[in-house]
Scaffold this motif. Structure first.
Motif, PDB file in Angstrom:
ATOM      1  N   LYS A  60       6.079  15.032  69.376  1.00 37.21           N
ATOM      2  CA  LYS A  60       6.896  14.123  68.555  1.00 37.21           C
ATOM      3  C   LYS A  60       8.360  14.510  68.626  1.00 37.21           C
ATOM      4  O   LYS A  60       8.736  15.647  68.315  1.00 37.21           O
ATOM      5  CB  LYS A  60       6.472  14.127  67.092  1.00 37.21           C
TER       6      LYS A  60
ATOM      7  N   GLY B 174      10.137   9.543  65.952  1.00 39.41           N
ATOM      8  CA  GLY B 174      10.338   9.125  64.570  1.00 39.41           C
ATOM      9  C   GLY B 174      11.475   8.119  64.462  1.00 39.41           C
ATOM     10  O   GLY B 174      12.018   7.654  65.470  1.00 39.41           O
ATOM     11  N   GLY B 175      11.834   7.808  63.218  1.00 38.15           N
ATOM     12  CA  GLY B 175      12.815   6.769  62.984  1.00 38.15           C
ATOM     13  C   GLY B 175      14.229   7.283  62.778  1.00 38.15           C
ATOM     14  O   GLY B 175      15.194   6.656  63.216  1.00 38.15           O
ATOM     15  N   GLY B 176      14.351   8.434  62.111  1.00 36.43           N
ATOM     16  CA  GLY B 176      15.690   8.922  61.797  1.00 36.43           C
ATOM     17  C   GLY B 176      16.514   7.821  61.148  1.00 36.43           C
ATOM     18  O   GLY B 176      16.015   7.051  60.322  1.00 36.43           O
TER      19      GLY B 176
ATOM     20  N   GLY C  22      15.370   4.123  61.061  1.00 39.84           N
ATOM     21  CA  GLY C  22      14.229   3.693  60.246  1.00 39.84           C
ATOM     22  C   GLY C  22      14.430   3.907  58.761  1.00 39.84           C
ATOM     23  O   GLY C  22      14.326   2.974  57.959  1.00 39.84           O
ATOM     24  N   HIS C  23      14.777   5.142  58.403  1.00 44.17           N
ATOM     25  CA  HIS C  23      14.715   5.508  56.983  1.00 44.17           C
ATOM     26  C   HIS C  23      15.822   4.901  56.122  1.00 44.17           C
ATOM     27  O   HIS C  23      15.593   4.598  54.952  1.00 44.17           O
ATOM     28  CB  HIS C  23      14.714   7.036  56.855  1.00 44.17           C
TER      29      HIS C  23
ATOM     30  N   ILE D  57      14.180  -3.399  60.427  1.00 39.17           N
ATOM     31  CA  ILE D  57      13.692  -2.064  60.795  1.00 39.17           C
ATOM     32  C   ILE D  57      12.920  -2.116  62.113  1.00 39.17           C
ATOM     33  O   ILE D  57      13.131  -1.286  63.001  1.00 39.17           O
ATOM     34  CB  ILE D  57      12.819  -1.473  59.668  1.00 39.17           C
TER      35      ILE D  57
ATOM     36  N   GLY E 255       7.247   5.601  64.949  1.00 39.71           N
ATOM     37  CA  GLY E 255       7.108   5.175  63.562  1.00 39.71           C
ATOM     38  C   GLY E 255       7.683   3.780  63.393  1.00 39.71           C
ATOM     39  O   GLY E 255       8.711   3.465  63.983  1.00 39.71           O
ATOM     40  N   ASP E 256       7.020   2.958  62.566  1.00 39.40           N
ATOM     41  CA  ASP E 256       7.468   1.564  62.455  1.00 39.40           C
ATOM     42  C   ASP E 256       6.902   0.931  61.180  1.00 39.40           C
ATOM     43  O   ASP E 256       5.967   1.467  60.573  1.00 39.40           O
ATOM     44  CB  ASP E 256       6.989   0.778  63.695  1.00 39.40           C
TER      45      ASP E 256
ATOM     46  N   ILE F  43       4.547   1.555  56.215  1.00 35.76           N
ATOM     47  CA  ILE F  43       5.309   2.251  57.262  1.00 35.76           C
ATOM     48  C   ILE F  43       4.383   3.287  57.870  1.00 35.76           C
ATOM     49  O   ILE F  43       3.827   4.145  57.176  1.00 35.76           O
ATOM     50  CB  ILE F  43       6.588   2.892  56.693  1.00 35.76           C
TER      51      ILE F  43
ATOM     52  N   SER G 129       4.148   6.318  59.963  1.00 36.82           N
ATOM     53  CA  SER G 129       5.126   7.330  60.387  1.00 36.82           C
ATOM     54  C   SER G 129       4.718   7.964  61.715  1.00 36.82           C
ATOM     55  O   SER G 129       3.529   8.005  62.067  1.00 36.82           O
ATOM     56  CB  SER G 129       5.263   8.418  59.324  1.00 36.82           C
ATOM     57  N   GLY G 130       5.701   8.486  62.410  1.00 35.45           N
ATOM     58  CA  GLY G 130       5.424   9.176  63.662  1.00 35.45           C
ATOM     59  C   GLY G 130       4.470  10.352  63.456  1.00 35.45           C
ATOM     60  O   GLY G 130       3.624  10.635  64.304  1.00 35.45           O
ATOM     61  N   ASP G 131       4.602  11.025  62.315  1.00 27.51           N
ATOM     62  CA  ASP G 131       3.705  12.162  62.041  1.00 27.51           C
ATOM     63  C   ASP G 131       2.268  11.685  61.873  1.00 27.51           C
ATOM     64  O   ASP G 131       1.322  12.325  62.351  1.00 27.51           O
ATOM     65  CB  ASP G 131       4.153  12.910  60.772  1.00 27.51           C
TER      66      ASP G 131
ATOM     67  N   VAL H  57      11.351   8.081  53.386  1.00 28.60           N
ATOM     68  CA  VAL H  57      10.360   7.094  52.909  1.00 28.60           C
ATOM     69  C   VAL H  57       8.946   7.492  53.330  1.00 28.60           C
ATOM     70  O   VAL H  57       7.976   7.033  52.747  1.00 28.60           O
ATOM     71  CB  VAL H  57      10.681   5.659  53.398  1.00 28.60           C
ATOM     72  N   THR H  58       8.819   8.317  54.348  1.00 25.98           N
ATOM     73  CA  THR H  58       7.485   8.748  54.785  1.00 25.98           C
ATOM     74  C   THR H  58       7.167  10.175  54.341  1.00 25.98           C
ATOM     75  O   THR H  58       6.245  10.796  54.861  1.00 25.98           O
ATOM     76  CB  THR H  58       7.355   8.626  56.315  1.00 25.98           C
TER      77      THR H  58
HETATM   78  O1  IP8 Z   1      10.462   8.851  61.064  1.00 24.51           O
HETATM   79  C1  IP8 Z   1       8.900   6.260  60.108  1.00 24.51           C
HETATM   80  O2  IP8 Z   1       8.510   7.273  61.012  1.00 24.51           O
HETATM   81  P1  IP8 Z   1       8.986   8.792  60.848  1.00 24.51           P
HETATM   82  C2  IP8 Z   1       9.930   5.337  60.726  1.00 24.51           C
HETATM   83  O3  IP8 Z   1       8.217   9.554  61.870  1.00 24.51           O
HETATM   84  C3  IP8 Z   1      10.478   4.318  59.794  1.00 24.51           C
HETATM   85  O4  IP8 Z   1       8.643   9.240  59.443  1.00 24.51           O
HETATM   86  C4  IP8 Z   1      10.445   2.931  60.239  1.00 24.51           C
HETATM   87  C5  IP8 Z   1      11.029   4.578  58.644  1.00 24.51           C
END
Ligand code: IP8
Ligand code: ATP
Length: 244
Positions: free
Chosen positions: A5, A44-46, A49-50, A73, A128-129, A140, A142-144, A198-199
């Motif tokens: 990741k 991830g979104g960084g 996304g967030h 998003i 993540g999406d 949402i 998350s990538g994790d 948010v995740t």
């Molecule tokens: O950054 C969530 O994925 P993460 C991405 O891996 C969004 O937590 C769209 C917030």
């Protein structure tokens, strides 16, 4: 096979909307290309996304505001994904983007598409999406969580989380000068945690990594600003955290 990741904390500047760290991402991906392994890449979104997720109050029930937020998003995440995927391809990796909307809808999930592309010798890239959950809600993914779900299904030999800090600390290293890097963590490790995305931020990440132990023998977290550490995994020079 390894699953890796690329955290939003390293491939973007999380404090500035849609700021992609191209140079750092290129350095990390160059190391990945040199590893010459079968792999799945998740990112991830960084700040793609967030920031908007918080602004538009996602996840949550479908409202006019959240519809717009979900559209923005997803569009921003596709933009980030295209930049990451392009760098993978420029480095000779046959990367193919697999957005969550192609394998998750409500409670239905179908990860066959990953097997199919791996069988074809390609490198799946997911991220993540936002997605449509059952019960009229936007979720949402998350990538994790993608790392965990794909690990359960595909049982990689190694999972690597790349972030902007050296690994897991006993407290947030960005806030505490005396934070101690934990070279390996066990079930009873305790953490002082702060500021959630948010995740769920680092707290959720640790819980996810612990769950992954059931499916992946080796899990690492390391600093992508020092991409050569990817090469040092498994050697005595490795600096980072191993979850065992
Ligand atoms: O950054 C969530 O994925 P993460 C991405 O891996 C969004 O937590 C769209 C917030
Ligand atoms: P994204 O979810 O956008 O993909 P990411 O996966 O790279 O991001 P974050 O959720 O941002 O990771 O978590 C990494 C951040 O967690 C670091 O930048 C660090 O400042 C913060 N952090 C807080 N507490 C700790 C801790 N105990 N150990 C390590 N990092 C911590």
């Amino acid at each position: 096979m390894i699953i890796i990741k690329l955290g939003g904390s390293i491939i973007t500047d999380k404090s500035r909307y849609k700021t992609f760290r191209k140079r750092i991402t290129e350095h990390i991906i160059k190391e990945l290309a040199d590893m010459d392994e079968t792999m799945i890449v998740v990112h991830g979104g960084g700040s793609f996304g967030h920031i908007m997720a918080r602004e538009y109050e996602l996840p949550g029930g479908i409202t006019e505001k959240r519809r717009i937020g979900a559209a923005i998003i997803h569009n921003d995440m596709v933009e980030l994904n295209q930049m990451v995927t392009s760098i993978l391809i420029e480095n000779g990796i046959s990367a193919v983007s697999i957005p969550p909307s192609s394998y998750i809808l409500g409670n239905r999930r179908d990860y066959d598409i990953f097997d199919a592309y791996l069988d074809a010798g390609m490198t799946p890239v997911s991220f993540g999406d936002v997605y449509l959950m059952g019960g009229n809600e936007f979720g949402i993914y998350s990538g994790d969580q993608i790392m965990l779900d794909l690990s359960e299904r595909l049982r990689p030999e190694r999972a690597i989380f790349v972030s902007d800090v050296d690994g897991l600390y006993d407290k947030n290293p960005k806030l505490h000068k005396d934070a101690r890097l934990l070279r390996s963590i066990y079930d009873d490790a305790t953490f002082e945690l702060s500021a959630a995305d948010v995740t769920g931020g680092i707290k959720r990440k640790i819980e996810t990594m612990k769950k992954m132990k059931e499916f992946v023998p080796e899990i690492y977290m390391l600093n992508g600003a020092k991409p050569e550490r990817l090469r040092e995994i498994g050697t005595k020079d490795f600096l980072g955290t191993m979850i065992s």
